[in-house]
Design a protein around this motif. Structure first.
Motif, PDB file in Angstrom:
ATOM      1  N   PHE B  10       0.838  -1.194   0.000  1.00 52.83           N
ATOM      2  CA  PHE B  10       0.000   0.000   0.000  1.00 52.83           C
ATOM      3  C   PHE B  10       0.878   1.251   0.000  1.00 52.83           C
ATOM      4  O   PHE B  10       0.672   2.174  -0.789  1.00 52.83           O
ATOM      5  N   ALA B  13       2.761   1.924  -3.137  1.00 50.59           N
ATOM      6  CA  ALA B  13       1.903   2.338  -4.251  1.00 50.59           C
ATOM      7  C   ALA B  13       1.513   3.817  -4.144  1.00 50.59           C
ATOM      8  O   ALA B  13       0.865   4.354  -5.034  1.00 50.59           O
ATOM      9  N   ILE B  14       1.905   4.479  -3.065  1.00 45.82           N
ATOM     10  CA  ILE B  14       1.558   5.892  -2.887  1.00 45.82           C
ATOM     11  C   ILE B  14       2.495   6.761  -3.734  1.00 45.82           C
ATOM     12  O   ILE B  14       3.693   6.778  -3.490  1.00 45.82           O
ATOM     13  N   PRO B  15       1.925   7.456  -4.735  1.00 43.10           N
ATOM     14  CA  PRO B  15       2.792   8.261  -5.606  1.00 43.10           C
ATOM     15  C   PRO B  15       3.663   9.246  -4.827  1.00 43.10           C
ATOM     16  O   PRO B  15       4.857   9.367  -5.110  1.00 43.10           O
ATOM     17  N   HIS B  16       3.093   9.936  -3.844  1.00 43.26           N
ATOM     18  CA  HIS B  16       3.883  10.948  -3.136  1.00 43.26           C
ATOM     19  C   HIS B  16       4.977  10.323  -2.277  1.00 43.26           C
ATOM     20  O   HIS B  16       6.061  10.892  -2.140  1.00 43.26           O
ATOM     21  N   ASP B  19       7.745   9.549  -4.550  1.00 40.27           N
ATOM     22  CA  ASP B  19       8.415  10.780  -4.945  1.00 40.27           C
ATOM     23  C   ASP B  19       9.357  11.302  -3.868  1.00 40.27           C
ATOM     24  O   ASP B  19      10.370  11.924  -4.170  1.00 40.27           O
ATOM     25  N   LEU B  20       9.003  11.065  -2.606  1.00 41.73           N
ATOM     26  CA  LEU B  20       9.862  11.497  -1.499  1.00 41.73           C
ATOM     27  C   LEU B  20      10.988  10.502  -1.257  1.00 41.73           C
ATOM     28  O   LEU B  20      11.879  10.750  -0.459  1.00 41.73           O
ATOM     29  N   THR B  62       2.903   9.667   6.846  1.00 39.83           N
ATOM     30  CA  THR B  62       2.928   8.366   6.159  1.00 39.83           C
ATOM     31  C   THR B  62       3.285   7.255   7.146  1.00 39.83           C
ATOM     32  O   THR B  62       2.651   6.190   7.172  1.00 39.83           O
TER      33      THR B  62
END
Lengths: 182, 139
Positions: B10, B13-16, B19-20, B62
């Motif tokens: 999960f 799969a988090i784009p942000h 990105d971090l 997160t």
């Protein structure tokens, strides 16, 4: 930069300005503050933009796929929302603080324009209420300075998307103002 | 697939989060450890190269969500209700920031989390936060 020796002029000089001169000063002021924001990599990374109308500053967070926190809804990442609110709070507070420094002659606009970074308020704590999920579209935020003291400031900030009356997040933060070096 | 594996997938799969550059290091029984490597795009003060507080907030949010998901009474899903972040000091430029979140209590509808972020000087936290999260039960 804000600790420079007070120059003659400041508020009095600004008051003596003609309408045209004052307009030009505000334009320079807005541009140099926008440069200040653009020069912060994290603000550029999130893509945050600012729009000043009169004494009101609106921060804009244009939607991008990389801001998604929940790909199934999809929704903006809570951390992005928190960061957006914090950037808005700091920028609103900094503008007021720096304007006062400009008025009392402690801030040199030439140096600000050249991209020199003045000392800015620092976040002590920041409390975010997530009221509803951030939809995959542009978001806006405005901050109100509840109290601006010599050492501490308290700022409240609200963010919305399509409907200004339905905030999707709000926050309150406390900030440490830059202290004169002794 | 077990719950821990599900949470890891999960998060990845988090784009942000991607990105971090967030990396899930540990995830077990309501405790999550996630790292965020130093990156120039996360700088908040161009004069010093210090990471922006907002990026640390995103990491801690997160990590807190992951801790909730990994709790033994795990909810099907969760969302942040509120998060209070205290910034103790600036992170040392160049250091990876590590967040450790503990979901220390869970009711039928609310999960309570504490989270700490440190850089290489692990004895002096960069920031701490406490948060409450929704508990979405699978129907």
């Amino acid at each position: 930069m804000t600790d420079a020796q007070p120059k003659s002029g400041g508020a009095a000089a600004i008051k003596r300005m003609s309408v045209t001169e004052r307009h030009a000063l505000h334009k320079r002021w807005d541009q140099s503050l926008n440069t200040l924001a653009i020069n912060v990599p994290y603000i550029s990374f999130l893509g945050i933009d600012f729009d000043r109308r009169g004494d009101e500053l609106t921060a804009i967070l244009p939607f991008q796929d990389k801001l998604i926190g929940n790909p199934f809804l999809p929704a903006i990442h809570g951390g992005v929302t928190a960061a957006f609110l914090e950037v808005t709070a700091v920028m609103t507070l900094s503008r007021q603080y720096l304007w006062e420094k400009l008025e009392n002659g402690e801030l040199d606009l030439d140096r600000l324009e050249k991209g020199e970074v003045p000392r800015l308020p620092k976040t002590i704590d920041f409390t975010v209420d997530f009221l509803r999920s951030g939809l995959p579209r542009d978001a806006y935020a405005r901050a109100r300075i509840s109290r601006a003291g010599r050492r501490y400031a308290s700022v409240h900030v609200e963010a919305w998307q399509d409907d200004h009356t339905r905030f999707f997040a709000q926050a309150t933060g406390h900030f440490l103002m830059p202290q004169k070096r002794v | 697939m077990d719950k821990v594996q599900m949470a890891r997938q999960f998060i990845e799969a988090i784009p942000h989060a991607r990105d971090l550059g967030l990396q899930l290091i540990e995830l077990e029984n309501g405790v999550a450890v996630i790292t965020m490597p130093y990156d120039k795009k996360l700088i908040g003060n161009p004069a010093t190269g210090v990471v922006h507080g907002g990026a640390v907030s995103a990491l801690m949010d997160t990590c807190s969500g992951a801790a909730v998901m990994s709790h033994p009474d795990a909810p099907g899903s969760t969302a942040t209700i509120d998060l209070r972040i205290d910034y103790m000091r600036t992170a040392t430029p160049g250091d990876t920031i590590t967040a450790t979140a503990t979901c220390y209590h869970m009711t039928r509808s609310v999960a309570f989390v504490r989270v700490t972020a440190t850089d290489n000087d692990t004895d002096n936290p960069v920031a701490t936060a406490t948060g409450t999260f929704t508990v979405e039960r699978p129907r």
